[in-house]
Scaffold this motif. Structure first.
Motif, short mmCIF file in Angstrom:
data_model
loop_
_atom_site.label_atom_id
_atom_site.label_comp_id
_atom_site.label_asym_id
_atom_site.label_seq_id
_atom_site.Cartn_x
_atom_site.Cartn_y
_atom_site.Cartn_z
N ALA A 1 0.84 -1.20 0.00
CA ALA A 1 0.00 0.00 0.00
C ALA A 1 0.87 1.25 0.00
O ALA A 1 0.54 2.25 -0.65
N ALA A 2 2.00 1.19 0.70
CA ALA A 2 2.90 2.35 0.74
C ALA A 2 3.46 2.64 -0.65
O ALA A 2 3.56 3.80 -1.06
N ALA A 3 3.84 1.59 -1.36
CA ALA A 3 4.38 1.79 -2.71
C ALA A 3 3.32 2.38 -3.64
O ALA A 3 3.63 3.26 -4.47
N LEU A 4 2.09 1.91 -3.51
CA LEU A 4 1.03 2.44 -4.35
C LEU A 4 0.73 3.90 -4.00
O LEU A 4 0.54 4.73 -4.89
N ALA A 5 0.71 4.21 -2.72
CA ALA A 5 0.43 5.57 -2.29
C ALA A 5 1.48 6.54 -2.82
O ALA A 5 1.18 7.70 -3.12
N ASP A 6 2.73 6.09 -2.93
CA ASP A 6 3.83 6.94 -3.40
C ASP A 6 3.87 7.06 -4.93
O ASP A 6 4.61 7.88 -5.46
N ALA A 7 3.09 6.23 -5.62
CA ALA A 7 3.13 6.23 -7.07
C ALA A 7 2.44 7.47 -7.64
O ALA A 7 1.59 8.09 -6.99
N ASP A 8 2.80 7.80 -8.86
CA ASP A 8 2.10 8.85 -9.59
C ASP A 8 0.74 8.30 -10.02
O ASP A 8 0.66 7.23 -10.64
N ALA B 1 -1.23 9.10 -12.30
CA ALA B 1 -1.34 8.92 -13.75
C ALA B 1 -0.78 7.57 -14.18
O ALA B 1 -1.29 6.92 -15.10
N ASP B 2 0.28 7.11 -13.52
CA ASP B 2 0.86 5.81 -13.85
C ASP B 2 -0.10 4.67 -13.49
O ASP B 2 -0.20 3.68 -14.21
N VAL B 3 -0.77 4.84 -12.35
CA VAL B 3 -1.72 3.81 -11.91
C VAL B 3 -2.90 3.73 -12.88
O VAL B 3 -3.33 2.65 -13.29
N VAL B 4 -3.40 4.88 -13.29
CA VAL B 4 -4.51 4.91 -14.24
C VAL B 4 -4.09 4.33 -15.58
O VAL B 4 -4.84 3.59 -16.22
N ALA B 5 -2.87 4.66 -16.01
CA ALA B 5 -2.37 4.13 -17.28
C ALA B 5 -2.27 2.61 -17.23
O ALA B 5 -2.62 1.92 -18.20
N PHE B 6 -1.79 2.07 -16.09
CA PHE B 6 -1.72 0.62 -15.93
C PHE B 6 -3.12 0.02 -16.07
O PHE B 6 -3.32 -0.99 -16.76
N TRP B 7 -4.09 0.62 -15.42
CA TRP B 7 -5.47 0.13 -15.42
C TRP B 7 -6.01 0.08 -16.85
O TRP B 7 -6.61 -0.90 -17.27
N SER B 8 -5.76 1.16 -17.57
CA SER B 8 -6.25 1.24 -18.94
C SER B 8 -5.53 0.24 -19.84
O SER B 8 -6.17 -0.44 -20.66
N ALA C 1 -9.06 2.79 -10.48
CA ALA C 1 -7.62 2.96 -10.24
C ALA C 1 -7.38 4.18 -9.36
O ALA C 1 -6.55 4.15 -8.44
N LYS C 2 -8.10 5.26 -9.62
CA LYS C 2 -7.95 6.48 -8.81
C LYS C 2 -8.35 6.21 -7.37
O LYS C 2 -7.67 6.63 -6.42
N TYR C 3 -9.46 5.53 -7.19
CA TYR C 3 -9.94 5.24 -5.83
C TYR C 3 -8.98 4.32 -5.09
O TYR C 3 -8.74 4.49 -3.89
N ALA D 1 -5.05 3.58 -0.74
CA ALA D 1 -3.71 3.26 -0.24
C ALA D 1 -3.16 4.43 0.56
O ALA D 1 -2.53 4.23 1.62
N GLY D 2 -3.39 5.65 0.09
CA GLY D 2 -2.95 6.81 0.84
C GLY D 2 -3.65 6.94 2.18
O GLY D 2 -3.02 7.30 3.19
N GLN D 3 -4.93 6.62 2.21
CA GLN D 3 -5.68 6.67 3.47
C GLN D 3 -5.12 5.68 4.49
O GLN D 3 -5.04 5.98 5.68
N VAL D 4 -4.77 4.48 4.02
CA VAL D 4 -4.22 3.48 4.93
C VAL D 4 -2.96 4.02 5.61
O VAL D 4 -2.76 3.83 6.82
N LEU D 5 -2.15 4.73 4.84
CA LEU D 5 -0.92 5.28 5.42
C LEU D 5 -1.19 6.45 6.36
O LEU D 5 -0.68 6.50 7.48
#
Length: 316
Positions: free
Chosen positions: A80-87, A89-96, A106-108, A113-117
């Motif tokens: 979750a920490a790695a995801l929270a630190d990610a850009d 746009a990169d997460v959305v691009a992966f999803w697409s 992907a945005k949610y 992940a940020g909320q967990v941290l």
């Protein structure tokens, strides 16, 4: 089954919707699941982050397609920490790129992940109520994560589980307003949400599909199942197919076949040819036939022409 109180008319008490030999029903399902079930990697972990990712990816996406995407996602953002630190746009691009459906998921997931941290110090909340506070995590997903990660959930009730309950128990089928959640929780092994929810979802996904595979999948509930005993496998997501005999579909087909044999036909000649009880001014007369022809014209199959004395029809 008896009537409930004034606030629950048409519902049965959960105990009345369950078989008397409840322990045998529970044991049969769990034993069936433990003996053989589909292998998905998220069933081999109790990491709440990994399970959350699988649940979000699985929304309206076939599970076989999710496996590769889930592994790729965790290779790139393993915590979750790695995801929270990610850009984001990169997460959305992966999803697409992996065709996982609505990009908002992907945005949610990134936001959750940020909320967990920030809100939970990096430790996932463990109850359905707390998990539902995470961005994009609804009641079903929250309960699934609580069940599969912490063995701390209620009975999962998705479309497959509703189909199983509706077919298995006559009281559910006959209720005006079936209380699936209450019955599902009464049926579930107390304190065993992880194994139970996996098992009943497997039953719906493997044996009690829209086209049931009771014997092929060795359904463990055959001896108790109302549908198996009666042969009526309708369910909320499996409507009864309307009878073809006497249906509008049948007469539309007759019209198309007749017009295929003739260049054109007038209304009354056509009517008498497609049904023996046709009478121009009767229940199944000109108005009824005009309705059928109008439907076929809307579908681009038939052309209708109005003359001074009569209406004629021909194929387009």
């Amino acid at each position: 089954m008896t009537d409930g109180d004034a606030g629950s008319e048409g519902r049965s008490e959960p105990d009345e919707a369950l078989p008397e030999d409840l322990d045998a029903v529970r044991d049969a399902l769990v034993s069936w699941y433990e003996a053989d079930h589909r292998s998905f990697p998220w069933r081999e972990t109790d990491d709440p982050y990994e399970i959350l990712v699988s649940e979000v990816m699985s929304q309206q996406t076939q599970l076989d397609r999710v496996v590769a995407a889930w592994r790729d996602f965790l290779d790139r953002w393993p915590t979750a920490a790695a995801l929270a630190d990610a850009d984001r746009a990169d997460v959305v691009a992966f999803w697409s790129d992996h065709s996982l459906g609505y990009n908002n998921r992907a945005k949610y997931l990134h936001e959750a992940a940020g909320q967990v941290l920030t809100e939970y110090g990096g430790d996932f909340p463990e109850t359905p109520g707390e998990l539902s506070e995470l961005m994009g995590v609804g009641p079903y997903t929250a309960n699934a994560v609580a069940s599969f990660a912490f063995d701390n959930g209620d009975a999962v009730v998705d479309t497959n589980v509703k189909r199983v309950l509706y077919r298995a128990f006559a009281e559910i089928r006959n209720a005006d307003d079936p209380d699936y959640e209450t019955v599902a929780n009464a049926l579930m092994l107390p304190g065993e949400s992880r194994i139970w929810n996996n098992a009943i979802m497997e039953l719906g996904g493997v044996a009690c599909q829209k086209n049931p595979r009771c014997d092929e999948a060795s359904c463990p509930w055959r001896e108790w199942c109302h549908a198996y005993q009666t042969g009526d496998f309708t369910a909320p997501d499996v409507p009864t197919q309307p009878s073809f005999e006497g249906s509008r579909r049948q007469f539309r087909g007759r019209i198309v076949r007749l017009l295929g044999e003739h260049d054109e036909m007038d209304l009354d000649t056509l009517g008498h040819r497609i049904r023996v009880d046709y009478t121009p001014d009767g229940e199944h007369g000109r108005e009824w036939l005009r309705g059928l022809l109008s439907d076929l014209a809307d579908d681009g199959l038939v052309q209708v022409e109005e003359g001074d004395d009569q209406m004629t029809a021909r194929l387009q």
